[in-house]
Motif scaffolding. Sequence first.
Motif: not given
Length: 117
Positions: A42-46, A80-81, A54-56
């Motif tokens: 997932h791109h935290l900022i598109p 941000d998560i 990115t984060v998994v």
Amino acid sequence: MTGRIKKKYILEEFSNSTDLLPEVVICPLCDRAVPKSQRDEHHLIPKSHGGRHTVVLHRICHRQIHATFTETELARQYNDIEQLKLQADMSGFIQWIRLKPDNFFERTRKSRRLKSK
């Protein structure tokens, strides 16, 4: 300089040692282990807004994010998560998904708010 056979032996030993330790990835959103078949980045900022980091995440968590928010909202407010976890719709989803097995997947529906736009 290392010989061809020794290089092959070293590479073989290295690959065998990494196979013994399975790579465990924890979803930062729901704090469950992510099986390899359920991994999404997932791109935290598109990307459409210039994001690179990115984060998994679990596939179902990733789809829920995009079913709940527009790309503009993700870029401006929820990049941000921790911000995602605090949002009401997502916190309800997280409480629900934490009770499911790691490899659980179900169809994700768009939020009514996004359907009306």
